[in-house]
Design an enzyme around this catalytic site. Structure first.
Site: not given
Ligand code: THU
Length: 143
Positions: A60, A62
């Site tokens: 992710c 974050e």
């Molecule tokens: N994702 C993030 O990077 N941060 C978030 O707060 C929500 C979801 C990403 C993970 C994945 O690569 C994509 O969003 C879809 O879930």
């Protein structure tokens, strides 16, 4: 309610997140996300989601921002996080990322969830992640 970061700092966070959003690697979900962190020492770092053909190995935004923070500066408390996504609605940090943020969270950590087209929402981290398990549990209560 804790003080909010200034409008100026908020714009700096947005600028950092906008730049990271261009580098998001999201070929599977097609859901690019960026995150910019502000530390209590005034440092700003950014990250983006980095997906993987083996889906659970993806990162992710974050998580990648926290990795950037710690690898460049060591431990610092996070005062604000700005999550920017390319979708119509803002994205709040997922459960795993709330736990990751909790590890470094200043007691006044603010969370901003924004879209490219100008939606901006705000929450106090304590409201997003109450009753958490964190460093204090393993240090006899010391924060
Ligand atoms: N994702 C993030 O990077 N941060 C978030 O707060 C929500 C979801 C990403 C993970 C994945 O690569 C994509 O969003 C879809 O879930």
């Amino acid at each position: 309610m804790p003080d909010k970061v200034s409008e100026y700092v908020l714009q700096q966070l947005r600028t950092a997140a906008m730049s990271a959003l261009e580098n998001a690697y999201a070929p599977y979900s097609l859901y690019p996300v960026a995150a910019a962190l502000l530390t209590t020492q005034g440092k700003i770092v950014q990250g983006c989601n980095i997906e993987n053909a083996a889906y659970p190995s993806g990162l992710c935004a974050e998580a990648s921002a926290i990795a950037q923070l710690v690898s460049s500066s060591g431990y610092q408390r996070i005062r604000a996080v700005y999550v920017l996504c390319a979708a119509d609605e803002p994205a709040w940090p997922c459960g795993s990322c709330r736990q990751r943020l909790n590890e470094f969270a200043d007691p006044e950590l603010e969370v901003y969830a924004a879209t490219q087209n100008g939606i901006l929402q705000r929450a106090d981290f304590i409201d997003l992640f109450p009753h958490s398990f964190g460093p204090a549990n393993l240090r006899g209560g010391e924060k």
